[in-house]
Write a protein that holds these residues in place. Sequence first.
Motif, short mmCIF file in Angstrom:
data_model
loop_
_atom_site.label_atom_id
_atom_site.label_comp_id
_atom_site.label_asym_id
_atom_site.label_seq_id
_atom_site.Cartn_x
_atom_site.Cartn_y
_atom_site.Cartn_z
N ASN A 1 4.13 9.79 -3.68
CA ASN A 1 3.77 9.50 -5.07
C ASN A 1 2.94 8.22 -5.10
O ASN A 1 3.46 7.13 -4.92
N ASP B 1 7.45 6.61 -2.42
CA ASP B 1 8.38 7.57 -3.01
C ASP B 1 7.78 8.95 -2.78
O ASP B 1 6.57 9.14 -2.92
N ASP C 1 13.11 7.57 -1.51
CA ASP C 1 12.53 6.21 -1.47
C ASP C 1 12.51 5.69 -0.04
O ASP C 1 13.56 5.67 0.63
N SER D 1 1.56 6.58 -7.39
CA SER D 1 1.86 5.61 -8.46
C SER D 1 3.07 4.74 -8.12
O SER D 1 3.29 3.70 -8.75
N LYS D 2 3.86 5.17 -7.14
CA LYS D 2 5.04 4.40 -6.74
C LYS D 2 4.90 3.86 -5.31
O LYS D 2 5.90 3.56 -4.66
#
Length: 417
Positions: free
Chosen positions: A252, A135, A223, A254-255
């Motif tokens: 990102n 992401d 995405d 964390s994603k």
Amino acid sequence: MLEQLLDNELWFSIFENFKEKSSFNRAKIKAYKEILEKKDHIKSAKKILNQKYEFSIPKKLEINKLDTGKKKTIYVFPPLDDFVLKAISKILTENFAHLVSDACHSFQQNKGAKTAFRSILKDKSIDDKFAFKTDISNYFNSIDITLFLESLPASIKQNRDIMWVLDKILNNNKALYKNKLIIEPKGLMAGSAIAPFLSNLYLHDIDDYFVSQKVTYARYSDDIIFFDDKYSLQNYIVFLNKELTKKNLTINESKTNIFEPNTEWTFLGFSYSKGTIDIAKATQQKLKRKISRLSRRYNKLHVEKKLTDNQTLTMFINKLNRKMLGKNFNNSDLCWSRWYFPLINTSNTLKVIDKFVQDKLRYSVNGHYSKLNYKQTPYSILQELDYQPITKLFYLFKHDFEKFNKIVQKLNISLQT
């Protein structure tokens, strides 16, 4: 090309479409109607063509992201500017849709999560490949406008009116935040009508590269997911990071995930495992948390307002029906059922959600969890009040779409009366 702004049909088609999709937004519908009645749309069109139109300074709003504690920044323009940007966006979309890569599935007619997923599943060896999903952090608002304008295809750059509008709106770093004027880069401004199409364009070179390499790849806005053998996947990850860095964008962490072959992977709220497409666990948990909050809210209302059980349950059920079936119950709604039903091929998670929802409905009027709830609020009462288990709706959607539509149309009528 922007001469199309002088065409009344363009504006009225946008107005009718907005009314259909957003009937709940009565204030904006009223504002758009007044603009059309006063012919302010034509006056604005003439000013744009003469390069004399002045866009208002947008309001910067921070919206709480459910379940994360974080905030999402959007920018909101007054109704006239918003209407103007919708019209310009429609013209850009209709004339330059061919510039968006086939691998991009966001914000386009007849495309979406289902086309992104189906394009991936065309790869018959998908189970045997590694997958990389990521992401882009704060994608819309962190886009460097200088780089963005430079990256535009020649066919857009050559249009003097379009470039004037883009420069006018994107290079203005002013915003109103908490009633104060601030100066900051705003990127493409998430929340503005023009941002979705432009965001599709900005990564077209990356999209096209993966297509040219015949990689199983899909993008939906910020995405991204792609599949290949382990060695190739690592090379493509390096390539993606390098290209995003050139554009002053970052992923990102964390994603970001790497999935091994023959294991479950997730994308756009779905999970896939060896042919089974279901709702991702994270999506299920997010929905449960939202329903839990609603249950507590309606229980509090039930007690404070001294409502009858049927009054409380009716409000709660209507809210759920809107969440699952859309505010207007039409095909164009970006709602829960229209997003998930076309793709999933199992009811496993739906059954879990149905049981959870029924427990929360009973809690809203009883204020506790116990076996007595089933006697005090039997399933027959929920049915009488138009509760619709999503497992049943899913099977109808798949096997008797005509009956599915009759149910949602009936609900639409009952909610309007």
